[in-house]
Design a protein around this motif. Structure first.
Motif, short mmCIF file in Angstrom:
data_model
loop_
_atom_site.label_atom_id
_atom_site.label_comp_id
_atom_site.label_asym_id
_atom_site.label_seq_id
_atom_site.Cartn_x
_atom_site.Cartn_y
_atom_site.Cartn_z
N ILE A 122 23.36 8.93 4.22
CA ILE A 122 22.20 9.03 3.31
C ILE A 122 21.99 7.69 2.59
N ALA A 123 23.08 6.98 2.32
CA ALA A 123 22.92 5.67 1.65
C ALA A 123 22.16 4.72 2.55
N ALA A 124 22.49 4.72 3.85
CA ALA A 124 21.80 3.82 4.78
C ALA A 124 20.31 4.18 4.85
N ASP A 125 20.01 5.48 4.96
CA ASP A 125 18.60 5.91 5.05
C ASP A 125 17.85 5.61 3.75
N ILE A 126 18.50 5.90 2.64
CA ILE A 126 17.83 5.69 1.34
C ILE A 126 17.59 4.20 1.09
N ALA A 127 18.57 3.37 1.44
CA ALA A 127 18.38 1.92 1.24
C ALA A 127 17.18 1.45 2.06
N ARG A 128 17.08 1.93 3.27
CA ARG A 128 16.00 1.47 4.16
C ARG A 128 14.64 1.93 3.62
N ASN A 129 14.56 3.17 3.21
CA ASN A 129 13.28 3.67 2.68
C ASN A 129 12.94 3.03 1.34
N ALA A 130 13.95 2.81 0.52
CA ALA A 130 13.71 2.16 -0.78
C ALA A 130 13.19 0.75 -0.55
N ARG A 131 13.77 0.09 0.41
CA ARG A 131 13.34 -1.27 0.74
C ARG A 131 11.86 -1.27 1.12
N GLN A 132 11.45 -0.26 1.85
CA GLN A 132 10.03 -0.21 2.26
C GLN A 132 9.12 0.03 1.06
N ILE A 133 9.59 0.84 0.12
CA ILE A 133 8.76 1.11 -1.07
C ILE A 133 8.51 -0.18 -1.85
N LEU A 134 9.47 -1.09 -1.80
CA LEU A 134 9.29 -2.36 -2.52
C LEU A 134 8.47 -3.38 -1.73
N GLY A 135 8.06 -3.02 -0.52
CA GLY A 135 7.30 -3.98 0.28
C GLY A 135 8.06 -5.28 0.45
N GLY A 136 7.35 -6.41 0.36
CA GLY A 136 7.98 -7.71 0.54
C GLY A 136 9.06 -7.98 -0.50
N MET A 137 8.83 -7.50 -1.73
CA MET A 137 9.84 -7.75 -2.78
C MET A 137 11.19 -7.15 -2.41
N GLY A 138 11.15 -6.14 -1.55
CA GLY A 138 12.39 -5.45 -1.18
C GLY A 138 13.37 -6.31 -0.41
N ILE A 139 12.87 -7.40 0.18
CA ILE A 139 13.82 -8.23 0.95
C ILE A 139 14.44 -9.34 0.10
N THR A 140 14.04 -9.44 -1.17
CA THR A 140 14.52 -10.55 -1.99
C THR A 140 15.76 -10.15 -2.79
N ASN A 141 16.41 -11.18 -3.34
CA ASN A 141 17.58 -10.90 -4.19
C ASN A 141 17.19 -10.64 -5.65
N GLU A 142 15.91 -10.44 -5.89
CA GLU A 142 15.51 -10.00 -7.24
C GLU A 142 15.86 -8.54 -7.43
N PHE A 143 16.07 -7.85 -6.34
CA PHE A 143 16.43 -6.42 -6.39
C PHE A 143 17.70 -6.23 -5.57
N SER A 144 18.40 -5.15 -5.89
CA SER A 144 19.72 -4.94 -5.27
C SER A 144 19.64 -4.28 -3.88
N ILE A 145 18.45 -3.81 -3.50
CA ILE A 145 18.37 -2.91 -2.34
C ILE A 145 18.83 -3.54 -1.03
N MET A 146 18.36 -4.75 -0.77
CA MET A 146 18.70 -5.37 0.53
C MET A 146 20.21 -5.64 0.61
N ARG A 147 20.79 -6.00 -0.54
CA ARG A 147 22.25 -6.23 -0.56
C ARG A 147 22.98 -4.91 -0.27
N HIS A 148 22.54 -3.83 -0.92
CA HIS A 148 23.17 -2.53 -0.64
C HIS A 148 23.00 -2.17 0.84
N MET A 149 21.79 -2.42 1.34
CA MET A 149 21.50 -2.04 2.73
C MET A 149 22.44 -2.76 3.71
N MET A 150 22.66 -4.03 3.45
CA MET A 150 23.56 -4.79 4.33
C MET A 150 25.00 -4.34 4.11
N ASN A 151 25.37 -4.10 2.87
CA ASN A 151 26.75 -3.65 2.59
C ASN A 151 27.07 -2.36 3.30
#
Ligand code: TGC
Ligand code: FAD
Length: 393
Positions: free
Chosen positions: A336-365
């Motif tokens: 669920i963490a992998a799925d949620i990280a991926r969907n959360a990343r999409q909700i943030l659009g382009g900002m989701g891939i930056t290090n201004e937010f924790s999501i991409m780091r969680h997704m990779m972790n």
């Protein structure tokens, strides 16, 4: 760029706080405050630079994050398994690598010394590990034996008052900075035994693993044994066989079940806030059905997982949890963490891939967390074996 303050709000859709004691809440809140104050401000930089923030080892020791279920007598916290789970949830809410450091130290280094060691070993090592004065690592995986550790080729030969250890371990969390290592090797009868190695033993080295895109704030390395003389006093006397390391993995996998959920909660909270603030087509994106579907499914899965780990913690407290139940929870939380990280990343659009937010780091972790301590497939096969009686490994 100045870091944004960590404004995490913990999702609790089914009022699960009511299932927690005052002590549980105290433990959780103190680790949550620690993460907000000491981890969140530095973690993106550490991950970007692939640096392990070594100073946090002492901080986490002072906070009681190492060996929380081990008795006070040996420096542990004397707490129950729900407290331990909540600590791991909060640490991984900050970063999976930070939780990894605590999982390895508490469940994979302190636990085997506590459960399988003699009194001299417990007295010598446990208090220093609990306080964070010493850092430990756990060597089971080998280059050719990951999911199937029973095939390991690292071995010891009897040499009087010591044994001679040869072989190599890889993918070892904490290895480059560890003061000690709990290592699993085969004896001359082909049986697996555990032993404690200390940094500085001639022939023992810990080269760093580079090039990880995941768990970048955690140090990973190899353990190389070239005719290392290990005193027999360093062998863990009270266990023989693969059940030794697998018994430690039960404790660590339990912690990961809570931990990965913490990462999922952070991604959800970030996406929910963003969806209320980000305006497109004249209204907040949280007002569009497609984004609500993502968010509603996230909170549903988080709530189900919160109930699962809480119940598992209660069974752990009563010493009734089975290894297969632990596998199910570890697997579920990672998924669920992998799925949620991926969907959360999409909700943030382009900002989701930056290090201004924790999501991409969680997704990779989470790509590491879903792989280590038994892969997603291996945990499914453990459940399959448990329910059918057929071994499909
Ligand atoms: P199998 O024949 O099933 O069992 C051998 C012996 O072990 C006993 N056993 C367990 N004991 C305690 N807890 C468990 N979970 C146990 N599972 C099995 C079993 O009863 C038997 O005992 P005995 O007395 O009869 O000898 O063993 P197998 O070789 O068929 O393997 C089973 C399998 C595939 C499930 C196991 O090898 C496995 O779990 N593989 C995954 C490997 C793994 O998880 N590696 C993790 C390395 S450590 C790590 O990743 C740390 S990351 C840390 C971080 O950074 O957070
Ligand atoms: P493999 O075992 O080669 O598996 C490859 C693929 O094959 C996987 O998808 C797996 O699910 C699948 N597969 C394997 N067997 C079967 C089967 N029978 N049926 C179906 N599919 C199968 N280990 C330690 O000992 N100590 C540590 O501290 C530690 N820390 C780690 C930190 C990180 C960042 C990582 C990435 C790993 C760490 N590990 C550690 C190692 C980890 O436990 C192993 O990576 C894991 O057990 C999988 O082993 P493997 O990588 O060799 O994959």
């Amino acid at each position: 760029m100045a870091k944004k303050p960590d404004l995490f709000n913990s999702p609790d859709y089914y009022l699960l706080d009511e299932l927690l004691s005052e002590e549980h809440k105290l433990v959780r809140d103190s680790v949550r405050s620690y993460v907000k104050k000491e981890i969140s401000p530095i973690i993106e930089d550490c991950a970007e630079k692939a640096e392990f923030p070594k100073h946090i080892v002492k901080q986490m020791g002072d906070l009681g994050c190492f060996g929380p279920t081990i008795p006070h007598k040996y420096g542990g916290g004397g707490l129950d398994y729900i407290s331990y789970g909540l600590m791991m949830q909060e640490l991984e809410r900050g970063d999976s690598g930070v939780r990894s450091t605590a999982s390895v130290q508490g469940s994979l280094v302190m636990h085997p010394i506590y459960a399988y060691g003699d009194e001299a070993q417990k007295t010598k090592y446990l208090p220093k590990l609990a306080s964070g004065e010493w850092l430990g690592c756990f060597g089971l995986t080998e280059p050719d034996f990951g999911s199937n550790p029973s095939g390991m080729i690292t071995h010891i030969k009897d040499a009087g008052d010591h044994v001679i250890l040869n072989g190599a371990k890889m993918w070892i969390s904490n290895a480059p900075f560890a003061d000690i290592a709990v290592v699993w090797a085969k004896n001359e009868q082909g049986k697996i035994q555990g032993m404690i190695l200390e940094r500085g033993m001639p022939g023992f080295s810990t080269p760093t693993t580079h090039g990880k895109w995941s768990l970048r704030a955690s140090a990973t390395g190899e353990l190389v044994f070239d005719n290392v003389k290990v005193p027999k006093a360093n062998i863990l006397p009270h266990v023989i066989g693969l059940k030794g390391p697998l018994g430690c993995l039960n404790k660590a996998r339990y912690g990961i079940a809570w931990g990965a959920l913490g990462a999922a909660m952070d991604c959800y909270d970030t996406a929910l806030k963003y969806s209320k603030e980000r305006v497109q087509f004249g209204k907040p994106i949280g007002g569009f059905q497609l984004q609500q579907k993502k968010l509603a499914e996230m909170i549903t899965e988080i709530t189900k997982a919160q109930l699962l780990v809480w119940r598992l913690g209660s069974l752990m407290n009563e010493d009734r949890a089975t290894a297969s139940q632990i596998s199910m929870a570890k697997r579920n939380s990672c998924e669920i963490a992998a799925d949620i990280a991926r969907n959360a990343r999409q909700i943030l659009g382009g900002m989701g891939i930056t290090n201004e937010f924790s999501i991409m780091r969680h997704m990779m972790n989470i790509e590491s967390v879903i792989t280590y301590e038994g892969t997603h497939d291996i945990h499914l096969l453990i459940t399959g074996l448990d329910i059918t009686g057929f071994n499909a490994f």
